[in-house]
Design a protein around this motif. Structure first.
Motif, PDB file in Angstrom:
ATOM      1  N   ALA A 101      36.931  37.291  57.258  1.00 31.50           N
ATOM      2  CA  ALA A 101      38.142  36.259  57.059  1.00 31.50           C
ATOM      3  C   ALA A 101      38.729  34.938  56.469  1.00 31.50           C
ATOM      4  O   ALA A 101      37.722  34.497  56.204  1.00 31.50           O
ATOM      5  CB  ALA A 101      38.998  35.977  58.846  1.00 31.50           C
ATOM      6  N   ARG A 102      39.118  34.490  56.785  1.00 31.04           N
ATOM      7  CA  ARG A 102      38.970  33.408  55.939  1.00 31.04           C
ATOM      8  C   ARG A 102      40.366  32.246  56.556  1.00 31.04           C
ATOM      9  O   ARG A 102      41.376  32.604  56.290  1.00 31.04           O
ATOM     10  CB  ARG A 102      40.118  33.259  54.033  1.00 31.04           C
ATOM     11  N   ALA A 103      40.144  31.027  56.234  1.00 32.15           N
ATOM     12  CA  ALA A 103      41.387  29.726  56.697  1.00 32.15           C
ATOM     13  C   ALA A 103      41.236  28.415  55.488  1.00 32.15           C
ATOM     14  O   ALA A 103      40.408  28.117  54.884  1.00 32.15           O
ATOM     15  CB  ALA A 103      39.981  28.603  57.271  1.00 32.15           C
ATOM     16  N   ASP A 104      42.750  29.410  55.474  1.00 33.40           N
ATOM     17  CA  ASP A 104      43.316  28.702  54.114  1.00 33.40           C
ATOM     18  C   ASP A 104      43.651  27.308  54.671  1.00 33.40           C
ATOM     19  O   ASP A 104      44.218  27.085  55.296  1.00 33.40           O
ATOM     20  CB  ASP A 104      44.367  29.349  53.660  1.00 33.40           C
ATOM     21  N   PRO A 105      43.019  26.206  53.234  1.00 30.84           N
ATOM     22  CA  PRO A 105      43.691  24.305  53.921  1.00 30.84           C
ATOM     23  C   PRO A 105      44.944  24.374  53.489  1.00 30.84           C
ATOM     24  O   PRO A 105      45.506  23.102  53.430  1.00 30.84           O
ATOM     25  CB  PRO A 105      42.379  23.961  53.250  1.00 30.84           C
ATOM     26  N   THR A 106      45.319  25.025  53.094  1.00 30.85           N
ATOM     27  CA  THR A 106      46.821  24.763  51.749  1.00 30.85           C
ATOM     28  C   THR A 106      48.587  25.576  52.605  1.00 30.85           C
ATOM     29  O   THR A 106      49.084  24.995  51.851  1.00 30.85           O
ATOM     30  CB  THR A 106      46.146  25.478  50.548  1.00 30.85           C
ATOM     31  N   ALA A 107      47.398  26.147  53.427  1.00 31.88           N
ATOM     32  CA  ALA A 107      49.147  26.827  54.559  1.00 31.88           C
ATOM     33  C   ALA A 107      48.703  26.718  55.433  1.00 31.88           C
ATOM     34  O   ALA A 107      47.747  27.360  56.072  1.00 31.88           O
ATOM     35  CB  ALA A 107      49.307  28.153  53.264  1.00 31.88           C
ATOM     36  N   PRO A 108      49.518  26.847  56.539  1.00 25.57           N
ATOM     37  CA  PRO A 108      49.453  26.944  58.087  1.00 25.57           C
ATOM     38  C   PRO A 108      49.572  28.273  57.862  1.00 25.57           C
ATOM     39  O   PRO A 108      50.047  29.249  57.908  1.00 25.57           O
ATOM     40  CB  PRO A 108      50.570  26.432  58.519  1.00 25.57           C
TER      41      PRO A 108
END
Length: 321
Positions: free
Chosen positions: A87-94
């Motif tokens: 999984a990935r935590a995306d810093p550009t979208a909530p």
């Protein structure tokens, strides 16, 4: 389903969207001061949790926001034994949000905030193709391709990789009219269906691909489009499966339903867990029906999913044994 999984690799791999859920805890319109319960939900993640609770290994791939609710989602999945290393935590979208209002005692009203948010940004480059190729089952749904062109491409790539590696592909149509039209869904999901070994659908969903008619006839028509097994979920009327030409019918387990959300995904988790057990189709349907009954008996999407030791709690109600 005899294909072994290399040691240390998840038996079931899935991908999709998980959102935070703010759910009203009492009936009535939402208003200032209304009590809410914070949680998370996602169709594919529910299947991963259900399979894990039944003793098999599972992994989920997707994007959440680099925010508090995203951290909550990943922590929750880890706590349920689901591998989220992909999984990935995306810093550009909530992280997306589902708002669940219990408008009356027996009527739910759900509002989604998901367009352009982290879950919809899933893309082919997020996939661990080697992990997919080593799994026993890849599970996808028709929700993810509706979220964005990149999410659709990710699902199409995943099923292509799985099919090439000889991995069983499970596909739950799971059509969501709020996301796209029936014509759009039929066109896009028609590219996924031929890759599936097992397809799950309700009658209205099956009608995206085959003429409407008796459930058995629709299931048989689905198998002519590629899947060896077509499972029709019939709600309170139970389910049926056409597998390798044979018909299998299962009644629903009678319980007091308090929350229908997530029942279909719970059903799928039971079916796939039994498939991983090496069980025949009748036993897959039995376990699927039990999981669906547990799910509707408890508020929430995945919270009521059973563990192996709990299955006997509904044994007396399982009148179709």
């Amino acid at each position: 389903m005899s294909r072994p999984t290399p040691q240390g690799h998840p038996e079931l791999v899935t991908l999709g969207e998980v959102m935070a859920v703010a759910a009203a805890t009492s009936p009535g319109p939402l208003a200032t001061g209304a009590p809410l319960r914070l949680g998370w939900a996602g169709a594919e993640a529910t299947v991963a949790v259900g399979v894990s609770r039944l003793g098999h290994t599972s992994a989920w791939t997707g994007r959440v926001g680099e925010d508090a609710t995203g951290a909550m989602v990943l922590a929750g999945l880890r706590a349920e034994g689901v591998d989220v290393s992909g999984a990935r935590a995306d810093p550009t979208a909530p992280t997306g949000l589902m708002l669940r209002e219990r408008r009356t005692a027996d009527r739910l009203r759900v509002t989604y905030y998901r367009a352009g948010l982290a879950g919809s940004r899933l893309a082919p480059e997020d996939l661990d193709e080697a992990r997919i190729a080593r799994a026993r089952i890849l599970h996808v749904t028709g929700i993810t391709p509706a979220l964005s062109p990149t999410a659709r491409a990710a699902v199409e790539r995943a099923v292509t990789v799985a099919r090439a590696a000889g991995v069983t592909v499970s596909f739950d149509v799971n059509h969501r009219e709020r996301l796209w039209s029936r014509a759009e869904a039929a066109d896009a999901l028609g590219h996924v269906l031929p890759y599936a070994d097992i397809v799950f659908a309700g009658p209205e969903e099956a009608a995206l691909f085959v003429p409407e008619g008796e459930p058995e006839r629709m299931a048989r028509a689905l198998t002519r489009l590629g899947p060896a097994q077509a499972v029709l979920k019939l709600g309170a009327d139970g389910a049926l499966a056409v597998a390798d030409g044979a018909l299998h019918v299962r009644r629903a387990v009678p319980v007091t339903a308090v929350d229908p959300v997530g029942a279909g995904d719970a059903f799928v988790s039971g079916y796939l867990a039994a498939a991983l057990d090496g069980s025949p189709v009748p036993e897959r349907l039995r376990l699927a029906a039990l999981c669906g009954a547990f799910a509707v008996s408890v508020p929430g999407d995945w919270e009521g999913l059973p563990r192996r030791a709990e299955l006997g709690l509904l044994a007396a109600q399982d009148i179709s044994r």
